[in-house]
Structure formats: C-alpha cells, structure tokens
Design a protein around this motif. Structure first.
Motif: not given
Ligand SMILES: Cc1ncc(COP(=O)(O)OP(=O)(O)O)c(N)n1
Ligand SMILES: Cc1ncsc1CCOP(=O)(O)O
Ligand SMILES: [Mg+2]
Length: 210
Positions: A44, A47-48, A69, A72, A75-76
């Motif tokens: 996390m 990811e944050n 990554y 990620l 995803k974002h």
C-alpha cells in the motif's frame, strides 16, 4: 499494436524521481513529463505513492510515467508506463494497450532497439548516453554520435538518458535526435530537487533541442 503518442509537444526535460514529493517542485519549474521510479517500497505504501503522483501530475497536466509497476499504472490510469527489456517480456502488453496507456521502453543496443520497435511504443529510451550517475549498468556509454545514428532509424520519439547534467546537456540537445532528455541526478542538489538546475536544463533544451 501501436501505442498512443505523447502529443505534439516534445517530451522535453524528463526527470525520473524516487518519491512523489519531488514532483510538485519540478512541475512548478515547467516540467511537462516525469517518471516515478521507486525501488524501495511495496504494498500500500507503493500504491499510495503512485496514486498521489498521478493526482499531482493531473493537476499540472504533466505526462506522468510509472516505472516497472504496470499493473498499478493500469489500475489507476496513469498517463504512461516505462518498462525495461526484461519487464516488457513479462508484462501483459495487450492489457496496457487496451487501457489506452502510453508505453516507454528502455534500450541500450541496436538489438534492443529492434526488440522495442516491435511493440510500437510511445517513446523509446536510448542510453546510457554518458556514464550513468544513479544506476550501475553493464552497458558501455552510447555517446553522442551513436545516439544520433541509432535515433535516425527510429520513427518513434526518442528519449536520451544516462549521466546527463547541466554540464553536458547542450551536446545532447544539439543532436536534435531526442524528443526527451531524461535524468535522475541532473535535477537534484543532494537528494532534493534543485529548481535552479531544473530551470537551467529546461532553458538549454528550449534553446537547442527539437
Ligand atoms: C526514460 C527512462 N529510460 C530508461 C529507464 C530505465 O528503465 P529500466 O530499464 O526499467 O530500469 P530501471 O529504471 O527500472 O532500473 C527509465 N527508468 N526511464
Ligand atoms: C535508470 C537509468 N537507465 C539508463 S541510465 C539510468 C540512470 C540515470 O541516472 P542519472 O541521470 O543520474 O545518470
Ligand atoms: Mg524499470
């Protein structure tokens, strides 16, 4: 398979940073392309960092790339992803393409350039141009002459990287071979962003680059 391009503006000075907090001061200097390259986080926390980087990059309308990554980044919905030669072989390239995300690929030799061209990337990075400062590489420096010669055969935007600082960027920019000039240490004073160095790098690129 062609990946989306990076728009009409040159990629320009392209800082590669290890923490999201470095992005805002760079953007305040007028940087329009940047990358988050984290090698010491996971889960996390990682990811944050990426989510926050995407947010601040959208605030400044900056072309933001995530290094490594790709899941990620998809995803974002990051603007782009940068992958190395090994990573690109393991990534779900179709998923990246389907997500409409841009793709930059590292290259260090003509063979690796040919491999990268097969993916029809958004840009193709060539390096190390000079002896790299922030990363140990087994590849010899490419140098200005080979950078120019190799870039001539690449119909995608080229990004030059490796050992590029305010002391040598003029000779890289003058090749007009690179749409972008990437660096890690070149924009830093110690471990902090130097707005003075960043502004000077932008000035040289605008004066001599493409
Ligand atoms: C613009 C740009 N060029 C090259 C690299 C190197 O990426 P990679 O080969 O994935 O190696 P690491 O940076 O992950 O050590 C880059 N990050 N950005
Ligand atoms: C990640 C990477 N890929 C090729 S050279 C390099 C390191 C660039 O670091 P610096 O700009 O400090 O030489
Ligand atoms: Mg990588």
């Amino acid at each position: 398979m062609r990946f989306p391009d990076c728009g009409d503006r040159p990629i320009g000075i392209y800082p590669v940073v290890d923490r999201t907090e470095k992005l805002r001061p760079l953007y305040e200097c007028g940087i329009t392309t940047a990358q988050l390259r984290i090698k010491d986080m996971q889960g996390m926390e990682l990811e944050n960092e990426i989510v926050e980087a995407i947010k601040v990059s959208r605030e400044f309308d900056v072309r933001f790339f995530v290094n490594d990554y790709w899941e990620l980044a998809v995803k974002h919905q990051a603007y782009g992803i940068h992958l190395g030669q090994e990573d690109i072989q393991e990534a779900d390239v179709q998923a990246i393409l389907d997500a409409g995300i841009r793709l930059g690929i590292s290259t260090h030799t003509p063979k690796e350039i040919d491999i990268a061209l097969g993916f029809e990337p958004s840009y193709l990075a060539i390096g190390p141009v000079f002896e790299p400062i922030s990363k140990e590489l087994t590849y010899d420096p490419v140098g200005i002459d080979l950078l120019k010669r190799w870039a001539e055969h690449v119909e995608y935007p080229v990004v030059a990287i490796g050992g590029i600082t305010i002391d040598n960027i003029k000779e890289v920019a003058q090749t007009k071979a690179a749409s972008g000039i990437a660096m890690i240490s070149g924009v830093l004073e110690g471990n902090n962003v130097s707005k003075e160095k960043t502004g000077a790098l932008i000035g040289v690129f605008e004066a001599y680059g493409i």
